[in-house]
Design a protein around this motif. Structure first.
Motif, PDB file in Angstrom:
ATOM      1  N   TRP A 284       0.838  -1.209   0.000  1.00 44.64           N
ATOM      2  CA  TRP A 284       0.000   0.000   0.000  1.00 44.64           C
ATOM      3  C   TRP A 284       0.870   1.256   0.000  1.00 44.64           C
ATOM      4  CZ3 TRP A 284      -0.593   3.992   3.566  1.00 44.64           C
ATOM      5  CH2 TRP A 284      -1.715   4.826   3.375  1.00 44.64           C
ATOM      6  N   LEU A 285       1.922   1.264   0.814  1.00 41.31           N
ATOM      7  CA  LEU A 285       2.808   2.429   0.893  1.00 41.31           C
ATOM      8  C   LEU A 285       3.485   2.716  -0.445  1.00 41.31           C
ATOM      9  CD1 LEU A 285       4.439   1.887   4.401  1.00 41.31           C
ATOM     10  CD2 LEU A 285       3.281   3.985   3.655  1.00 41.31           C
ATOM     11  N   GLU A 286       3.848   1.665  -1.168  1.00 40.07           N
ATOM     12  CA  GLU A 286       4.506   1.869  -2.464  1.00 40.07           C
ATOM     13  C   GLU A 286       3.614   2.636  -3.435  1.00 40.07           C
ATOM     14  OE1 GLU A 286       7.964  -1.018  -3.843  1.00 40.07           O
ATOM     15  OE2 GLU A 286       6.002  -1.976  -3.976  1.00 40.07           O
ATOM     16  N   ALA A 287       2.319   2.544  -3.244  1.00 41.29           N
ATOM     17  CA  ALA A 287       1.378   3.202  -4.161  1.00 41.29           C
ATOM     18  C   ALA A 287       1.029   4.629  -3.746  1.00 41.29           C
ATOM     19  CB  ALA A 287       0.099   2.373  -4.259  1.00 41.29           C
ATOM     20  N   GLN A 288       1.558   5.101  -2.605  1.00 34.66           N
ATOM     21  CA  GLN A 288       1.195   6.430  -2.114  1.00 34.66           C
ATOM     22  C   GLN A 288       2.115   7.494  -2.704  1.00 34.66           C
ATOM     23  OE1 GLN A 288      -1.727   6.376  -0.429  1.00 34.66           O
ATOM     24  NE2 GLN A 288      -1.423   4.194  -0.899  1.00 34.66           N
ATOM     25  N   PRO A 289       1.557   8.570  -3.238  1.00 34.88           N
ATOM     26  CA  PRO A 289       2.381   9.607  -3.882  1.00 34.88           C
ATOM     27  C   PRO A 289       3.301  10.341  -2.906  1.00 34.88           C
ATOM     28  CG  PRO A 289       0.085  10.322  -3.706  1.00 34.88           C
ATOM     29  CD  PRO A 289       0.112   8.880  -3.334  1.00 34.88           C
ATOM     30  N   GLN A 290       3.004  10.314  -1.616  1.00 36.73           N
ATOM     31  CA  GLN A 290       3.832  11.017  -0.628  1.00 36.73           C
ATOM     32  C   GLN A 290       5.065  10.203  -0.204  1.00 36.73           C
ATOM     33  OE1 GLN A 290       0.665  10.101  -0.233  1.00 36.73           O
ATOM     34  NE2 GLN A 290      -0.632  11.765   0.584  1.00 36.73           N
ATOM     35  N   ILE A 291       5.152   8.973  -0.684  1.00 43.31           N
ATOM     36  CA  ILE A 291       6.254   8.089  -0.282  1.00 43.31           C
ATOM     37  C   ILE A 291       7.289   8.005  -1.402  1.00 43.31           C
ATOM     38  CG2 ILE A 291       6.887   5.739   0.376  1.00 43.31           C
ATOM     39  CD1 ILE A 291       5.350   7.284   2.525  1.00 43.31           C
ATOM     40  N   GLU A 292       8.519   8.226  -1.020  1.00 42.22           N
ATOM     41  CA  GLU A 292       9.627   8.205  -1.974  1.00 42.22           C
ATOM     42  C   GLU A 292      10.063   6.778  -2.297  1.00 42.22           C
ATOM     43  OE1 GLU A 292      13.713  10.029  -0.952  1.00 42.22           O
ATOM     44  OE2 GLU A 292      12.468  11.715  -1.616  1.00 42.22           O
ATOM     45  N   ARG A 293      10.222   5.969  -1.234  1.00 47.62           N
ATOM     46  CA  ARG A 293      10.714   4.601  -1.432  1.00 47.62           C
ATOM     47  C   ARG A 293      10.332   3.757  -0.232  1.00 47.62           C
ATOM     48  NH1 ARG A 293      17.027   2.688  -2.476  1.00 47.62           N
ATOM     49  NH2 ARG A 293      16.545   0.521  -2.985  1.00 47.62           N
ATOM     50  N   VAL A 294      10.069   2.467  -0.475  1.00 50.08           N
ATOM     51  CA  VAL A 294       9.738   1.524   0.594  1.00 50.08           C
ATOM     52  C   VAL A 294      10.765   0.399   0.572  1.00 50.08           C
ATOM     53  CG1 VAL A 294       7.992  -0.028   1.553  1.00 50.08           C
ATOM     54  CG2 VAL A 294       7.285   2.039   0.331  1.00 50.08           C
ATOM     55  N   PHE A 295      11.265   0.040   1.765  1.00 46.07           N
ATOM     56  CA  PHE A 295      12.232  -1.039   1.907  1.00 46.07           C
ATOM     57  C   PHE A 295      11.573  -2.171   2.681  1.00 46.07           C
ATOM     58  CE2 PHE A 295      14.350   3.020   1.826  1.00 46.07           C
ATOM     59  CZ  PHE A 295      15.472   2.853   1.034  1.00 46.07           C
ATOM     60  N   TYR A 296      11.384  -3.312   2.024  1.00 42.53           N
ATOM     61  CA  TYR A 296      10.816  -4.477   2.688  1.00 42.53           C
ATOM     62  C   TYR A 296      11.190  -5.707   1.865  1.00 42.53           C
ATOM     63  CZ  TYR A 296       7.533  -7.525   5.154  1.00 42.53           C
ATOM     64  OH  TYR A 296       6.977  -8.544   5.905  1.00 42.53           O
ATOM     65  N   PRO A 297      11.814  -6.725   2.465  1.00 40.37           N
ATOM     66  CA  PRO A 297      12.286  -7.872   1.685  1.00 40.37           C
ATOM     67  C   PRO A 297      11.197  -8.613   0.935  1.00 40.37           C
ATOM     68  CG  PRO A 297      13.246  -7.881   3.891  1.00 40.37           C
ATOM     69  CD  PRO A 297      12.192  -6.814   3.883  1.00 40.37           C
ATOM     70  N   GLY A 298       9.948  -8.493   1.391  1.00 40.24           N
ATOM     71  CA  GLY A 298       8.850  -9.180   0.728  1.00 40.24           C
ATOM     72  C   GLY A 298       8.366  -8.506  -0.543  1.00 40.24           C
ATOM     73  N   LEU A 299       8.841  -7.289  -0.811  1.00 41.11           N
ATOM     74  CA  LEU A 299       8.442  -6.574  -2.022  1.00 41.11           C
ATOM     75  C   LEU A 299       9.338  -6.968  -3.197  1.00 41.11           C
ATOM     76  CD1 LEU A 299       7.914  -2.958  -0.615  1.00 41.11           C
ATOM     77  CD2 LEU A 299       6.128  -4.595  -1.279  1.00 41.11           C
ATOM     78  N   GLU A 300       8.753  -7.088  -4.367  1.00 44.09           N
ATOM     79  CA  GLU A 300       9.548  -7.388  -5.558  1.00 44.09           C
ATOM     80  C   GLU A 300      10.541  -6.278  -5.856  1.00 44.09           C
ATOM     81  OE1 GLU A 300       7.082  -8.394  -8.861  1.00 44.09           O
ATOM     82  OE2 GLU A 300       6.106 -10.076  -7.829  1.00 44.09           O
ATOM     83  N   SER A 301      10.259  -5.072  -5.377  1.00 46.70           N
ATOM     84  CA  SER A 301      11.157  -3.937  -5.619  1.00 46.70           C
ATOM     85  C   SER A 301      12.406  -3.975  -4.739  1.00 46.70           C
ATOM     86  CB  SER A 301      10.416  -2.624  -5.355  1.00 46.70           C
ATOM     87  OG  SER A 301       9.940  -2.578  -4.013  1.00 46.70           O
ATOM     88  N   HIS A 302      12.413  -4.803  -3.704  1.00 43.49           N
ATOM     89  CA  HIS A 302      13.595  -4.895  -2.845  1.00 43.49           C
ATOM     90  C   HIS A 302      14.753  -5.476  -3.661  1.00 43.49           C
ATOM     91  CE1 HIS A 302      16.317  -6.140   0.378  1.00 43.49           C
ATOM     92  NE2 HIS A 302      15.615  -5.377   1.208  1.00 43.49           N
ATOM     93  N   PRO A 303      15.938  -4.854  -3.621  1.00 42.66           N
ATOM     94  CA  PRO A 303      17.039  -5.319  -4.472  1.00 42.66           C
ATOM     95  C   PRO A 303      17.501  -6.737  -4.175  1.00 42.66           C
ATOM     96  CG  PRO A 303      17.777  -3.633  -2.907  1.00 42.66           C
ATOM     97  CD  PRO A 303      16.289  -3.648  -2.868  1.00 42.66           C
ATOM     98  N   GLN A 304      17.173  -7.256  -2.992  1.00 44.51           N
ATOM     99  CA  GLN A 304      17.575  -8.623  -2.642  1.00 44.51           C
ATOM    100  C   GLN A 304      16.345  -9.533  -2.434  1.00 44.51           C
ATOM    101  OE1 GLN A 304      20.001  -6.949   0.655  1.00 44.51           O
ATOM    102  NE2 GLN A 304      21.515  -8.471   0.006  1.00 44.51           N
ATOM    103  N   HIS A 305      15.285  -9.236  -3.149  1.00 43.66           N
ATOM    104  CA  HIS A 305      14.058 -10.018  -2.995  1.00 43.66           C
ATOM    105  C   HIS A 305      14.291 -11.495  -3.312  1.00 43.66           C
ATOM    106  CE1 HIS A 305       9.812 -10.916  -2.840  1.00 43.66           C
ATOM    107  NE2 HIS A 305       9.795 -11.315  -4.096  1.00 43.66           N
ATOM    108  N   ALA A 306      15.117 -11.782  -4.319  1.00 42.35           N
ATOM    109  CA  ALA A 306      15.387 -13.179  -4.683  1.00 42.35           C
ATOM    110  C   ALA A 306      16.065 -13.912  -3.526  1.00 42.35           C
ATOM    111  CB  ALA A 306      16.249 -13.243  -5.940  1.00 42.35           C
TER     112      ALA A 306
END
Length: 403
Positions: A284-306
């Protein structure tokens, strides 16, 4: 001298799932018909003969001699924690840093070399960068995501490698299996802080790590009402660490041990809800316009998600994110939260949030915060077990406060 009448783990060692182990992993230690274990609130315990006293006094970690050495409630908690982490035994301390400091000081000596991560819990970093060098132990600090750098840092006198994953507060990961593979051929002890994951989400020992540490204050206690630490390891390591433990005296009180035992009973239920809530809130936070970046290992956007998918079964309570607008906007956001509590710690039933740059401004320099990855607009949130819609609503109103 060993206490042959009291093995460290369940004598039958049933292959229970974690959900069952937290409820029954200590049942073999019951001494009466109580469904709820009693609190053994005694500093010292009597012997019935001189021979029995000598046996108690000379048995490492005897649970019925003196509470600095051990306590029946400690024994019950340790049995469950060893079962969860898959180690031979466990040892309780009065705090997470008590577990970390006692373990490291027990295992290294003057002339040894140790390797630690660039990003650790702040007090862990101080131990390696400031305390150990004072006693003739050399520390090399490396980027935990760079395995080549870690391999290059190994010396003939390297005694120990300390890792933490996910790391506080940026949630970058360390490849546990790869670190163990580097260390084992050279007989280097590996130690992992598993606090941010919990053994229900990640089992470092199964990936080759020798010693697993926890701030039991967090998920294990689960209610923000105790401080405690835990060391999960082999019998041989435990006796060395226990010997240092009795010297340093980071002893958990029987009452706090009992509260920890009670907290463990609901660990699997809380972790299941927390994992689901946190992933949903991170998305949900990733979709908010007021948020620059979200760090969470469960997100596909996390650089070490794999890597997260490879070594974790769930991704835990902690989200880190950056709020647009810098320090002032971030401070306003955290101050506007109504449901989430503005407080430190993690892993409990209530959602907590901190503005990390504000929290550590008095104890870290700007350079240290930059090295740790702490930006002025950084928020660390530990998600609890509230209804997810209520959490989203609270964050939404805080993000939309007028500037």
């Amino acid at each position: 001298m060993k206490d042959a009448a009291r093995p460290e783990t369940h004598p039958d060692k049933p292959d229970w799932h974690d959900e069952t182990a937290v409820l029954h992993g200590d049942s073999w230690l019951s001494s009466d018909a109580s469904v709820v274990p009693p609190i053994h609130y005694s500093a010292t315990f009597k012997a019935n003969s001189a021979e029995e006293f000598a046996d108690m006094a000379n048995t490492p970690r005897h649970p019925n001699f003196y509470t600095r050495y051990g306590n029946p409630v400690h024994k019950r908690v340790e049995a469950i924690l060893a079962d969860l982490e898959g180690t031979e035994t466990a040892l309780l301390t009065a705090s997470g840093m008590g577990a970390i400091s006692t373990t490291i000081l027990a295992l290294v000596s003057r002339g040894d070399h140790v390797i630690a991560q660039r990003r650790h819990y702040m007090s862990t970093s101080r131990l390696f960068e400031e305390v150990l060098p004072r006693f003739g132990v050399e520390s090399t600090i490396v980027d935990q995501t760079d395995l080549e750098a870690m391999a290059a840092a190994i010396k003939p006198n390297t005694r120990l490698i300390m890792v933490e994953t996910p790391v506080n507060p940026t949630l970058s990961l360390t490849d546990l299996r790869a670190v163990a593979a580097l260390a084992k051929p050279k007989d280097i002890i590996t130690v992992a802080d598993n606090t941010f994951a919990s053994p229900l989400n990640q089992k470092p020992h199964a990936l080759g790590i020798d010693i697993v540490l926890h701030s039991a204050t967090k998920y294990f206690g689960g209610h923000h009402d105790i401080t405690a630490g835990a060391v999960c390891c082999s019998q041989a390591h435990a006796e060395k660490i226990w010997d240092m433990h009795t010297t340093l005296g980071s002893v958990l009180s029987p009452m706090d041990a009992w509260l920890l035992l009670r907290g463990l009973r609901t660990l699997s239920l809380r972790i299941e809800r927390i994992n689901a809530n946190t992933l949903a809130l991170a998305q949900w936070l990733e979709a908010q316009p007021q948020i620059e970046r979200v760090f969470y290992p469960g997100l596909e956007s996390h650089p070490q998600h794999a890597l997260a998918l490879k070594q974790m079964r769930g991704f835990g309570a902690v989200i880190a994110f950056s709020v647009k607008g810098g320090f002032d906007a971030t401070s306003r956001f955290v101050s506007s939260l109504r449901l989430a509590t503005h407080a430190v710690s993690l892993g409990g039933v209530e959602t907590l949030a901190v503005h990390t740059a504000a929290m550590w401004a008095g104890t870290m320099t700007e350079a240290q915060m930059k090295t740790a990855g702490i930006e002025p607009n950084f928020v660390r949130m530990s998600v609890g077990v509230e209804h997810i819609d209520d959490l989203k609503s609270d964050l939404d109103q805080a993000l939309n406060q007028p500037g």
